[in-house]
Design a protein around this motif. Structure first.
Motif: not given
Length: 127
Positions: A120-127
């Motif tokens: 898998g590949t980590q996706v992080t959506v954050s400001s």
């Protein structure tokens, strides 16, 4: 040996974009539907998008419709997930895998017909 190698994840701000890529090997790629799944911490692995073996039919989870696009290149044994307008709730580990045909009840249930998963590949959506 069946292998899936996902790449392209990372940290992105809300509203941003990422392009995930999956390199598949060890099976007759162009004969299989392919899907992207994701798993957030403490949650089950859920279908994000699927594409038919020839690429002409796609299906998406309601939560990503209009924002994500799945595509494939059968000459290169790759599957792409273009993710736009990302939201914090898109944060998860993203996996690709072969899937059952999109018209079958088994499609999208996360039980790979080939019985193996990549890292898998980590996706992080954050400001």
């Amino acid at each position: 040996q069946v292998q899936f190698v996902e790449s392209g994840g990372g940290l992105v701000q809300p509203g941003g974009s990422l392009r995930l890529s999956c390199a598949a090997s060890g099976f007759y790629f162009s004969s299989m539907a392919m899907s992207w799944y994701r798993q957030a911490p403490g949650k089950e692995r859920d279908l994000v998008a699927g594409i038919s073996s020839g690429g002409g039919i796609t299906k998406y989870a309601d939560s990503v419709k209009g924002r994500f696009t799945i595509s494939r290149d059968n000459a290169k044994n790759t599957v792409i997930l273009q993710m736009n307008s990302l939201k914090p709730e898109d944060t998860a580990v993203y996996y690709c895998n072969a899937d059952y045909p999109l018209s079958t009840p088994q499609f999208g249930r996360g039980t790979s017909p080939l019985g193996s998963w990549g890292q898998g590949t980590q996706v992080t959506v954050s400001s």
